[in-house]
Scaffold this motif. Structure first.
Motif, short mmCIF file in Angstrom:
data_model
loop_
_atom_site.label_atom_id
_atom_site.label_comp_id
_atom_site.label_asym_id
_atom_site.label_seq_id
_atom_site.Cartn_x
_atom_site.Cartn_y
_atom_site.Cartn_z
N PHE A 69 7.91 3.91 -9.06
CA PHE A 69 8.32 2.64 -8.46
C PHE A 69 8.40 2.75 -6.94
CE2 PHE A 69 11.14 -0.90 -7.35
CZ PHE A 69 10.50 -1.93 -8.03
N GLN A 70 8.84 3.91 -6.45
CA GLN A 70 8.84 4.12 -5.00
C GLN A 70 7.42 3.97 -4.45
OE1 GLN A 70 11.26 7.55 -3.57
NE2 GLN A 70 11.87 7.81 -5.70
N ARG A 71 6.45 4.57 -5.13
CA ARG A 71 5.04 4.49 -4.68
C ARG A 71 4.52 3.05 -4.78
NH1 ARG A 71 3.80 9.39 -2.15
NH2 ARG A 71 4.58 11.12 -3.42
N TRP A 72 4.94 2.33 -5.82
CA TRP A 72 4.51 0.93 -5.97
C TRP A 72 5.00 0.09 -4.79
CZ3 TRP A 72 7.41 -3.56 -6.31
CH2 TRP A 72 6.69 -4.73 -6.57
N MET A 73 6.23 0.31 -4.35
CA MET A 73 6.75 -0.44 -3.21
C MET A 73 5.96 -0.16 -1.94
SD MET A 73 10.92 -0.53 -3.73
CE MET A 73 11.15 1.21 -4.14
N VAL A 74 5.58 1.10 -1.75
CA VAL A 74 4.79 1.46 -0.57
C VAL A 74 3.40 0.82 -0.62
CG1 VAL A 74 3.72 3.37 0.68
CG2 VAL A 74 6.08 3.59 -0.16
#
Length: 259
Positions: free
Chosen positions: A217-222
């Motif tokens: 999810f962190q990568r999705w936000m980026v």
């Protein structure tokens, strides 16, 4: 090293400025000016959650800190977890006072035509977290106040602090306070703008062993909101307690580059 460079560390929901003690101390020793404000109804702030009806009220102590800065002063804003939304609001209101916004395994909103709650809604709808023994309940019968939230011992142990020492785990569970995601309030607010929040330089620090806001999810936000730089730390969600030395080095590098 720090000179007059100023770092403001913003805690996540249920936490307080105390959560940064292992990071603030060495940063100050290195010469940086460091503030760790307690947001409203958090840490040692005396207000109960029911007296903090909106996300802006909750963010008030951070906004007051930035408003009081002399003209020309700029800070590196670091937001942990829900604190990412606090620093986004601060950057929207005071873009000229923010040298960089650093999202530390944090919720990071975008500048698209979406309400500020969008990133939280995607997190909940996508079932990115098993909420386990988290207690969420209404604060009033009319539904005018945001839903309260308190993490239980199981989710804390398995999703947030699995790499922390027993002492730091005890500290965290002892000092947590009832908080909120403020989703109801954020859902009716205007989106953050490209001209203000969008103009601030951003760094995302991915915590690779985070089981609360997981790496995916962190990568999705980026991907959804590209940043100037992405850094990584092998840490759990409470990285400031479990991996303080790595985080201090990371924040030092960011501050020297952007401040």
């Amino acid at each position: 090293m720090g000179g007059s460079k100023h770092i403001v560390l913003v805690h996540g929901a249920t936490l307080g400025g105390w959560s940064w003690f292992k990071v603030a101390t060495p940063l100050r020793a290195a010469g940086y000016r460091v503030d760790t404000p307690d947001l409203a109804a958090s840490g040692v702030d005396p207000r109960p959650l029911r007296e903090v009806p909106t996300f802006r009220d909750y963010t008030g102590p951070l906004l007051d800190l930035l408003a009081a800065l002399p003209d020309g002063d700029r800070v590196v804003l670091v937001g942990h977890s829900l604190g990412g939304l606090n620093i986004a609001l601060a950057a929207e209101l005071f873009p000229d006072k923010v040298a960089a916004a650093v999202f530390l395994c944090a919720f990071m909103p975008d500048c698209a035509a979406t309400r500020p709650s969008h990133v939280l809604e995607k997190f909940v709808e996508g079932k990115w977290l098993d909420w386990m023994d988290t207690e969420m309940k209404p604060q009033d019968t009319e539904g005018k106040l945001p839903m309260s939230m308190m993490f239980g011992p199981r989710i804390l142990r398995e999703k947030f602090i699995q790499l922390c020492s027993p002492e730091d785990a005890t500290l965290t569970s002892s000092l947590m306070r009832v908080s909120s995601l403020f989703m109801e309030d954020l859902a009716v607010k205007q989106p953050f703008t490209k001209e203000r929040y969008g103009s601030v330089r951003k760094v995302y620090v991915v915590c690779k062993e985070d089981y609360a806001i997981v790496e995916g999810f962190q990568r999705w936000m980026v991907e959804n909101n590209p940043v100037d730089e992405v850094k990584e730390i092998v840490a759990d969600h409470m990285v400031m307690l479990s991996r303080p030395k790595e985080l201090v080095q990371c924040l030092t590098d960011i501050t020297e580059k952007y401040a």
